[in-house]
Write an enzyme that holds these catalytic residues in place. Structure first.
Site, PDB file in Angstrom:
ATOM      1  N   LYS A 184      -4.825   7.278   9.002  1.00  0.00           N
ATOM      2  CA  LYS A 184      -5.339   5.946   8.679  1.00  0.00           C
ATOM      3  C   LYS A 184      -4.367   4.860   9.185  1.00  0.00           C
ATOM      4  CE  LYS A 184      -8.932   7.735   6.921  1.00  0.00           C
ATOM      5  NZ  LYS A 184      -9.309   8.255   5.637  1.00  0.00           N
TER       6      LYS A 184
HETATM    7  C1  LIG Z   1     -10.247   9.075   4.739  1.00  0.00           C
HETATM    8  C2  LIG Z   1     -11.449   8.587   4.024  1.00  0.00           C
HETATM    9  C3  LIG Z   1     -11.652   8.838   2.655  1.00  0.00           C
HETATM   10  C4  LIG Z   1     -10.816   9.780   1.835  1.00  0.00           C
HETATM   11  O1  LIG Z   1      -9.497   9.544   1.831  1.00  0.00           O
HETATM   12  P1  LIG Z   1      -8.440  10.748   1.559  1.00  0.00           P
HETATM   13  O2  LIG Z   1      -7.160  10.008   1.429  1.00  0.00           O
HETATM   14  O3  LIG Z   1      -8.490  11.637   2.754  1.00  0.00           O
HETATM   15  O4  LIG Z   1      -8.858  11.422   0.319  1.00  0.00           O
HETATM   16  C5  LIG Z   1     -12.740   8.259   2.046  1.00  0.00           C
HETATM   17  N1  LIG Z   1     -13.617   7.512   2.733  1.00  0.00           N
HETATM   18  C6  LIG Z   1     -13.470   7.274   4.051  1.00  0.00           C
HETATM   19  C7  LIG Z   1     -14.471   6.422   4.746  1.00  0.00           C
HETATM   20  C8  LIG Z   1     -12.398   7.824   4.739  1.00  0.00           C
HETATM   21  O5  LIG Z   1     -12.282   7.621   6.059  1.00  0.00           O
END
Ligand SMILES: *Cc1c(COP(=O)(O)O)cnc(C)c1O
Length: 381
Positions: A184
């Site tokens: 991210k």
């Molecule tokens: C990455 C992501 C999540 C979940 O996040 P994690 O930290 O991997 O649990 C939820 N929604 C979206 C749109 C994502 O891209």
């Protein structure tokens, strides 16, 4: 695979190493002072009163849905074009998803018009996803939510720093959720943040993050408390100090990183305007994207498969965002009534291709990717 140009790439430097080492020497590793500092800084960054650091983005979403008191018999409107966690977080509470379409080929975020058309009396909330870092049409969505008494949850996993109408992603709804996962824009490996301006939700989120306990181990270690009561059914969704330290440094980098992503995205758009057979969504976007993803649309899924293979042979990693949630085996079995009800989502998901995008990608690599994409499309005719 050793990609020449990966889909995403992290920026971890000396400052991150020093910050983590400082925590390791401090003698306190679980949620404490550094986490509090990170939460304060994150709340200020988004422009909200309260932020709670948690174990991951999925935990953030689960806490949001749970703190709103949603459960069996309640429905939460959610796009099917998202990562599965947006929907599983709803299911954890016993509530059910009401899948909604996205706008169309120029806007891959939730369609306000389709949302209003599908609402039922049992729909209690809408969970929007700021796809790729592009903030949804929150003006329209908040107006619908007010008219129908819906709570608004923002899945801002792609969108730290994104803004629209003078507000940042996460600051529009009742509660906003961020992911700090390894790929991210702002990353601590694993991690998440829940933000809110509502004191009632903040209190429940604080409790539910750590077993529903009225004091924390940190409070007791500091001598502020001797014992505790349990006043909610909670979870262990805490973040630790090492990750909070990483988060503090990453938070300082995220705006500059988003700007460099924006430069690459602008260059992609320029070059792709000359390539036949590719369209680029969000061409008339009115806000400031966090540019987490660079999605393009091809003619059909066969072309996409061919292009992905050709680019992989050139050492370029691509991806698909997303296989729609209602088409996954588990969801097809449990919610068969959504079959055939999301034609826009299915069409777009079938031909979407995500190109590499990260702060250090650079103009040369953008040119290399577009040239490889153009070649792959040309030899398909
Ligand atoms: C990455 C992501 C999540 C979940 O996040 P994690 O930290 O991997 O649990 C939820 N929604 C979206 C749109 C994502 O891209």
């Amino acid at each position: 695979m050793n990609w020449k140009i990966p889909l995403a790439s992290l920026e971890i430097g000396e400052a991150e190493r020093e910050a983590v080492e400082h925590v390791l020497r401090s003698g306190w590793l679980s949620m404490g002072e550094t986490t509090q500092k990170f939460e304060r800084a994150f709340a200020d960054f988004v422009g909200v009163r309260q932020a709670f650091a948690v174990a991951n983005g999925t935990a953030a979403l689960h806490l949001a849905v749970a703190a709103l008191g949603l459960g069996p018999g309640d429905f939460v409107a959610v796009p099917a074009l998202t990562f599965v966690a947006s929907v599983s977080a709803v299911l954890y509470t016993g509530a059910e998803p009401l899948f909604v379409e996205v706008v169309g080929s120029n806007d891959l975020t939730l369609s306000p018009e389709n949302l209003e058309r599908r609402l039922t009396p049992r729909t209690r909330a809408v969970l929007v996803v700021h796809y790729g870092g592009y903030v949804c049409d929150m003006g329209a969505i908040l107006a619908i939510a007010r008219r129908h008494g819906l709570a608004v949850i923002e899945d801002a996993a792609h969108a730290p720093g994104a803004a629209r109408d003078g507000r940042r992603a996460g600051a529009f709804g009742d509660v906003g959720c961020f992911s700090l996962f390894a790929n991210k824009n702002l990353s601590t490996g694993e991690g998440g943040v829940v933000v809110t301006d509502r004191d009632d939700l903040a209190e429940r989120i604080r409790l539910m993050r750590s077993h529903g306990m009225t004091t924390s181990t940190w409070d007791r270690w500091q001598g502020h408390a001797w014992s505790y009561d349990v006043v909610e059914l909670g979870f262990n969704y805490r973040l630790d100090e090492m990750r909070a330290a990483l988060g503090l440094v990453q938070l300082e980098r995220v705006e500059a990183g988003n700007r460099r992503r924006a430069e690459c995205a602008a260059r992609y758009r320029e070059l792709l305007a000359e390539v036949r057979g590719v369209t680029v969504p969000f061409s008339r976007y009115e806000g400031t994207s966090a540019h987490h993803l660079f999605p393009v649309l091809l003619r059909d899924s066969f072309t996409r498969a061919h292009v992905m293979e050709a680019l992989a042979r050139d050492g370029i990693q691509t991806s698909i965002h997303y296989p729609p949630v209602h088409l996954f085996q588990y969801y097809r079995k449990r919610f068969p009534h959504f079959a055939g009800t999301l034609p826009v989502t299915e069409d777009l998901a079938g031909r979407e291709l995500t190109l590499p995008l990260y702060p250090s990608l650079g103009e040369r690599n953008v040119e290399t990717v577009v040239a490889a994409l153009a070649r792959a499309l040309a030899d398909r005719g």
